[in-house]
Enzyme design. Sequence first.
Site, PDB file in Angstrom:
ATOM      1  CG  PHE A 137      63.270  61.652  -1.374  1.00  0.00           C
ATOM      2  CD1 PHE A 137      64.469  62.334  -1.545  1.00  0.00           C
ATOM      3  CD2 PHE A 137      63.068  60.968  -0.185  1.00  0.00           C
ATOM      4  CE1 PHE A 137      65.434  62.341  -0.542  1.00  0.00           C
ATOM      5  CE2 PHE A 137      64.030  60.975   0.824  1.00  0.00           C
ATOM      6  CZ  PHE A 137      65.212  61.659   0.644  1.00  0.00           C
ATOM      7  CG  ASP A 222      59.392  54.605  -0.728  1.00  0.00           C
ATOM      8  OD1 ASP A 222      58.956  54.581   0.434  1.00  0.00           O
ATOM      9  OD2 ASP A 222      60.496  55.112  -1.029  1.00  0.00           O
ATOM     10  CE  LYS A 251      60.981  60.041   5.956  1.00  0.00           C
ATOM     11  NZ  LYS A 251      60.920  60.223   4.525  1.00  0.00           N
TER      12      LYS A 251
HETATM   13  C1  LIG Z   1      62.121  59.701   3.781  1.00  0.00           C
HETATM   14  C2  LIG Z   1      61.893  58.745   2.676  1.00  0.00           C
HETATM   15  C3  LIG Z   1      62.798  57.712   2.399  1.00  0.00           C
HETATM   16  C4  LIG Z   1      64.123  57.563   3.107  1.00  0.00           C
HETATM   17  O1  LIG Z   1      63.988  57.352   4.455  1.00  0.00           O
HETATM   18  P1  LIG Z   1      65.285  57.583   5.415  1.00  0.00           P
HETATM   19  O2  LIG Z   1      64.828  57.029   6.730  1.00  0.00           O
HETATM   20  O3  LIG Z   1      65.558  59.045   5.453  1.00  0.00           O
HETATM   21  O4  LIG Z   1      66.400  56.812   4.809  1.00  0.00           O
HETATM   22  C5  LIG Z   1      62.471  56.807   1.415  1.00  0.00           C
HETATM   23  N1  LIG Z   1      61.332  56.939   0.704  1.00  0.00           N
HETATM   24  C6  LIG Z   1      60.448  57.928   0.926  1.00  0.00           C
HETATM   25  C7  LIG Z   1      59.192  57.994   0.125  1.00  0.00           C
HETATM   26  C8  LIG Z   1      60.708  58.876   1.909  1.00  0.00           C
HETATM   27  O5  LIG Z   1      59.860  59.895   2.096  1.00  0.00           O
END
Ligand SMILES: *Cc1c(COP(=O)(O)O)cnc(C)c1O
Length: 408
Positions: A137, A222, A251
């Site tokens: 994700f 990520d 986040k």
């Molecule tokens: C939530 C998330 C994203 C995307 O972040 P948004 O602020 O919702 O665009 C990307 N990578 C990971 C691992 C995430 O958990």
Amino acid sequence: MDFIALENRVSAPNYAPLPVVLARGEGSYLWDVDGRRYVDMMSAYSAVSLGHSHPRILAALTAQAQRLAVPSRAYYSDRLGPFLEELCRVSGFDVALPMNTGAEAVETAIKGARRWAYRVKGVRRDRAEIIVAQGNFHGRTTSIVGFSSEASYRDGFGPFAPGFRAVPFGDLAAMQRAITPDTAAILVEPIQGEAGIVVPPKGWLAGVRALCDRHGVLLIVDEVQSGLGRTGAWFAFEHENVRPDGIIVGKALGGGVLPVSAFVARREVMDVFTPGSHGSTFGGNPLAAAVGLEALHVIREEGLVERSRVLGAYMLERLRAIKSPVLKAVRGLGLWVGAEIDPQIASARMACEHLLAKGVLSKETHDTVVRLAPPLVIARDDLDFALDRFEEVLRDLSVSPRPHPVAA
Ligand SMILES: *Cc1c(COP(=O)(O)O)cnc(C)c1O
């Protein structure tokens, strides 16, 4: 006022919220419109790792809002440099490119990796490939969902961008087979969050690093959800003692009040960006920078990384001691745990609805996983309260299972 009916009527139906209407938050508590208090075991997908309405974050937010909020990147500001300097310092990288949402920072990393492949590695024009993991994700843009393996994220949104190749998460041999001379980067989560807090085999990320070194491929991790203390380290890559070429953060970087994200990398990678090659109207604005800097200070000064490590180990130990036919598996690291519910007995959604009724907020991921990821500031008593309620829910579900068992 029926806020649920109103929201359902005027908001696009791309979410299925739990039936609670929240009105206020403080620390690890949330209150609904009737004044009922809940313990937050979700932290807005880790965006609220510092807790709701953190006084220092609110002070930084309001002070900066009264000075200067959004002048655009057409000018320098007295806030961006100090913020990015601290972000580079805590992560150990040279340069950062600020964006707003996680998905934008992932897109930024993809652009950086591709340009690096053409300009540094020498890949032929438009041939660069990025290897990702199945179950990933990375956000919701069309290019990102294009390399998702989740039908619900993709269905009906094609055509998708080429240049991505997915291999099973945690499978080093498959990763090795997927590498070609055109491979620009490997882009992975160190622990897959939305997939259900899936922890890869020990040594996997270090193995991926070794593959990248051998083949001249960038390792981009990520850390949007796993970073900033969530797993009991500043960044999850530290558990494997590896150094990626770049990471993506977001986040919690926004202190729970703003979208603040960044791609952070070695200078050689970042230097492929030239003026005009990439940008964002709001990215790196002084308001975001002031909040981001304060968030990093709060994490360090309140010892939230250590807190996550200690309380997380305690939470895992408590959960692993539970003997229940409903609970199939427990996995995670730090204050970030996925509890796998036996789909023959109940759905994770049912478990979350039961928790809600008992004053605990969580959210299922997929049909079978209840995520337990409180703000890192949570008090041990509140964590115990939430875990006690979770045990009760497992008991309730085992005596009154769902009426129509479904296949796994
Ligand atoms: C939530 C998330 C994203 C995307 O972040 P948004 O602020 O919702 O665009 C990307 N990578 C990971 C691992 C995430 O958990």
